[in-house]
Design a protein around this motif. Structure first.
Motif, PDB file in Angstrom:
ATOM      1  N   ILE A  53      -8.136  -0.629  -4.809  1.00 38.29           N
ATOM      2  CA  ILE A  53      -8.319   0.749  -4.880  1.00 38.29           C
ATOM      3  C   ILE A  53      -8.033   1.292  -3.477  1.00 38.29           C
ATOM      4  CG2 ILE A  53     -10.780   1.259  -4.871  1.00 38.29           C
ATOM      5  CD1 ILE A  53     -10.034   3.285  -7.084  1.00 38.29           C
ATOM      6  N   HIS A  54      -7.496   2.605  -3.506  1.00 35.07           N
ATOM      7  CA  HIS A  54      -7.170   3.494  -2.097  1.00 35.07           C
ATOM      8  C   HIS A  54      -7.693   4.715  -2.296  1.00 35.07           C
ATOM      9  CE1 HIS A  54      -4.554   3.996   1.332  1.00 35.07           C
ATOM     10  NE2 HIS A  54      -5.274   5.062   1.274  1.00 35.07           N
ATOM     11  N   LEU A  55      -8.714   5.007  -1.774  1.00 34.75           N
ATOM     12  CA  LEU A  55      -9.170   6.396  -1.951  1.00 34.75           C
ATOM     13  C   LEU A  55      -9.264   7.439  -0.844  1.00 34.75           C
ATOM     14  CD1 LEU A  55     -12.714   4.867  -3.876  1.00 34.75           C
ATOM     15  CD2 LEU A  55     -10.794   6.213  -4.767  1.00 34.75           C
ATOM     16  N   PRO A  56      -9.534   8.503  -1.075  1.00 36.53           N
ATOM     17  CA  PRO A  56      -9.366   9.582   0.052  1.00 36.53           C
ATOM     18  C   PRO A  56     -10.330   9.333   1.183  1.00 36.53           C
ATOM     19  CG  PRO A  56      -9.402  10.680  -2.251  1.00 36.53           C
ATOM     20  CD  PRO A  56      -9.644   9.152  -2.510  1.00 36.53           C
ATOM     21  N   LYS A  57     -11.314   8.525   0.910  1.00 38.12           N
ATOM     22  CA  LYS A  57     -12.325   8.440   1.897  1.00 38.12           C
ATOM     23  C   LYS A  57     -11.558   7.098   2.897  1.00 38.12           C
ATOM     24  CE  LYS A  57     -14.626   4.151  -0.045  1.00 38.12           C
ATOM     25  NZ  LYS A  57     -15.964   3.611  -0.260  1.00 38.12           N
ATOM     26  N   SER A 105       0.844  -1.076   0.039  1.00 40.04           N
ATOM     27  CA  SER A 105       0.117   0.117  -0.027  1.00 40.04           C
ATOM     28  C   SER A 105       0.946   1.209  -0.030  1.00 40.04           C
ATOM     29  CB  SER A 105      -1.130   0.021   1.334  1.00 40.04           C
ATOM     30  OG  SER A 105      -1.590  -1.178   1.266  1.00 40.04           O
ATOM     31  N   ILE A 106       0.416   2.309   0.092  1.00 37.16           N
ATOM     32  CA  ILE A 106       0.624   3.640  -0.108  1.00 37.16           C
ATOM     33  C   ILE A 106       1.499   4.040   1.260  1.00 37.16           C
ATOM     34  CG2 ILE A 106      -0.272   4.355  -1.887  1.00 37.16           C
ATOM     35  CD1 ILE A 106      -1.953   6.333  -0.312  1.00 37.16           C
ATOM     36  N   ASN A 107       1.198   3.284   2.508  1.00 35.41           N
ATOM     37  CA  ASN A 107       1.886   3.790   3.754  1.00 35.41           C
ATOM     38  C   ASN A 107       3.401   3.581   4.053  1.00 35.41           C
ATOM     39  OD1 ASN A 107       1.412   0.918   3.857  1.00 35.41           O
ATOM     40  ND2 ASN A 107       0.763   0.837   5.850  1.00 35.41           N
ATOM     41  N   ALA A 108       4.018   3.484   3.075  1.00 30.77           N
ATOM     42  CA  ALA A 108       5.671   3.199   3.191  1.00 30.77           C
ATOM     43  C   ALA A 108       6.190   4.453   1.990  1.00 30.77           C
ATOM     44  CB  ALA A 108       5.993   2.097   2.791  1.00 30.77           C
ATOM     45  N   GLY A 109       7.129   5.096   2.308  1.00 34.85           N
ATOM     46  CA  GLY A 109       7.778   5.878   1.297  1.00 34.85           C
ATOM     47  C   GLY A 109       9.271   5.551   1.173  1.00 34.85           C
ATOM     48  N   HIS A 110       9.600   5.104  -0.145  1.00 33.90           N
ATOM     49  CA  HIS A 110      10.740   4.516  -0.172  1.00 33.90           C
ATOM     50  C   HIS A 110      11.467   5.543  -0.850  1.00 33.90           C
ATOM     51  CE1 HIS A 110       9.392   0.240   0.056  1.00 33.90           C
ATOM     52  NE2 HIS A 110       9.377   0.783   1.004  1.00 33.90           N
ATOM     53  N   VAL A 121      -4.188   0.833  -5.308  1.00 36.82           N
ATOM     54  CA  VAL A 121      -3.509   1.670  -5.715  1.00 36.82           C
ATOM     55  C   VAL A 121      -4.309   3.093  -5.458  1.00 36.82           C
ATOM     56  CG1 VAL A 121      -3.400   2.633  -8.302  1.00 36.82           C
ATOM     57  CG2 VAL A 121      -3.280   0.213  -7.848  1.00 36.82           C
ATOM     58  N   SER A 122      -3.792   4.207  -5.026  1.00 43.58           N
ATOM     59  CA  SER A 122      -4.091   5.348  -4.890  1.00 43.58           C
ATOM     60  C   SER A 122      -4.146   6.071  -6.250  1.00 43.58           C
ATOM     61  CB  SER A 122      -3.384   6.062  -3.898  1.00 43.58           C
ATOM     62  OG  SER A 122      -3.653   7.539  -3.952  1.00 43.58           O
ATOM     63  N   PRO A 123      -5.256   6.661  -6.905  1.00 40.77           N
ATOM     64  CA  PRO A 123      -5.253   7.524  -8.165  1.00 40.77           C
ATOM     65  C   PRO A 123      -4.377   8.542  -8.029  1.00 40.77           C
ATOM     66  CG  PRO A 123      -7.144   6.464  -7.881  1.00 40.77           C
ATOM     67  CD  PRO A 123      -6.826   6.373  -6.720  1.00 40.77           C
ATOM     68  N   ASP A 124      -4.325   9.326  -7.060  1.00 43.64           N
ATOM     69  CA  ASP A 124      -3.611  10.694  -6.897  1.00 43.64           C
ATOM     70  C   ASP A 124      -2.148  10.058  -6.748  1.00 43.64           C
ATOM     71  OD1 ASP A 124      -6.097  11.771  -6.950  1.00 43.64           O
ATOM     72  OD2 ASP A 124      -6.023  12.181  -4.890  1.00 43.64           O
ATOM     73  N   VAL A 125      -1.883   9.327  -5.981  1.00 39.92           N
ATOM     74  CA  VAL A 125      -0.380   9.073  -5.661  1.00 39.92           C
ATOM     75  C   VAL A 125       0.294   8.635  -7.074  1.00 39.92           C
ATOM     76  CG1 VAL A 125       1.344   7.780  -4.472  1.00 39.92           C
ATOM     77  CG2 VAL A 125      -0.690   8.776  -3.237  1.00 39.92           C
ATOM     78  N   LEU A 126      -0.588   7.655  -7.856  1.00 37.58           N
ATOM     79  CA  LEU A 126      -0.040   7.027  -9.056  1.00 37.58           C
ATOM     80  C   LEU A 126       0.309   7.950  -9.715  1.00 37.58           C
ATOM     81  CD1 LEU A 126       0.694   4.422 -10.475  1.00 37.58           C
ATOM     82  CD2 LEU A 126      -1.689   4.377 -11.243  1.00 37.58           C
ATOM     83  N   GLU A 127      -0.493   8.882 -10.367  1.00 37.04           N
ATOM     84  CA  GLU A 127      -0.584  10.007 -11.194  1.00 37.04           C
ATOM     85  C   GLU A 127       0.576  11.015 -10.952  1.00 37.04           C
ATOM     86  OE1 GLU A 127      -1.220  11.625 -14.833  1.00 37.04           O
ATOM     87  OE2 GLU A 127      -2.199   9.952 -13.914  1.00 37.04           O
ATOM     88  N   MET A 138       8.973   7.383  -3.348  1.00 31.31           N
ATOM     89  CA  MET A 138       8.022   6.649  -3.865  1.00 31.31           C
ATOM     90  C   MET A 138       6.999   6.067  -2.793  1.00 31.31           C
ATOM     91  SD  MET A 138       9.219   7.464  -6.857  1.00 31.31           S
ATOM     92  CE  MET A 138       7.998   6.777  -7.703  1.00 31.31           C
ATOM     93  N   GLN A 139       5.971   5.946  -3.116  1.00 33.20           N
ATOM     94  CA  GLN A 139       4.729   5.073  -2.354  1.00 33.20           C
ATOM     95  C   GLN A 139       3.952   4.071  -3.317  1.00 33.20           C
ATOM     96  OE1 GLN A 139       3.006   9.335  -0.774  1.00 33.20           O
ATOM     97  NE2 GLN A 139       2.340   7.941   0.423  1.00 33.20           N
TER      98      GLN A 139
END
Length: 216
Positions: free
Chosen positions: A111-115, A39-44, A77-83, A55-56
């Motif tokens: 999918i991973h959304l703001p909500k 998931s996006i809870n790690a920043g490499h 996948v977070s659409p915002d982070v991916l883009e 990178m998340q």
């Protein structure tokens, strides 16, 4: 002849410089395919040129130009982070929008959304969570609600290559391609094997990254 799959795995609680290691290995081991699930809870953080990039979502293996980039079946996948990351890589490498030509997202990825971020408020204070909403995204998928759609079934997926990356990776392995799996967080945060309840919402051992990529 097939090559051993390289797995970048944190042995502690995260922040072990996995991005740096993954970027180095991508170049020195001539990686053909760099895979990230999680998931996006790690920043490499990975260096490229004279700058560092956090990178998340996408593997730090992007620094090897020409390497295929895979977001596997076990990813959210977070659409915002991916883009944002596609744009960032495009600017850094000079590829521009062509980054999407070497990026492949599995048809089963969640999918991973703001909500989901909103639903997880308060967990940082209680358990040291990143509170990015990853647990909520995983829970949504596990509930098997008919309201839930994987990333591939949403409008966000229209600009990306959605494929069966499990078949793609198996063929690449059989063809002798060099594959690298980049795990997120660290072993001691594993849901089952870590210091519960101060753990993350998934398994974080090396075997998990192989399984989430469909290579088990």
């Amino acid at each position: 002849m097939t090559n051993p799959i390289i797995i970048v795995e944190g042995a502690q609680y995260g922040s072990e410089a996995k991005g740096l290691v993954a970027g180095y290995l991508a170049e020195t081991r001539s990686i053909d395919i760099a895979v990230r699930t999680g998931s996006i809870n790690a920043g490499h953080t990975v260096p490229f040129g004279s700058k560092f990039y956090k990178m998340q979502q996408i593997s730090a293996g992007w620094v090897r130009l020409g390497a295929k980039l895979v977001i596997g079946a076990g990813a959210y996948v977070s659409p915002d982070v991916l883009e944002r990351e596609v744009h960032m890589i495009g600017e850094a490498t000079g590829e521009g929008g062509r980054v999407k030509e070497r990026l492949f997202i599995d048809e089963k990825a969640g999918i991973h959304l703001p909500k989901h971020h909103e639903e997880e408020k308060g967990f940082h204070e209680r358990f040291g969570s990143t509170a990015e909403g990853c647990m909520a995204a995983i829970a949504d998928k596990m509930k098997r609600s008919f309201d839930y759609l994987p990333f591939s079934k949403t409008d966000y997926a229209e600009e990306y290559q959605i494929v069966d990356t499990v078949k793609m990776l198996h063929k690449a392995y059989d063809d002798g391609k060099q594959i690298m799996l980049e795990g997120t967080q660290g072993t001691l945060l594993d849901l089952h094997l870590g210091n519960y309840p101060f753990v993350t919402s998934r398994q974080t051992i090396a075997a998990n990254w192989v399984a989430e990529a469909g290579l088990s």
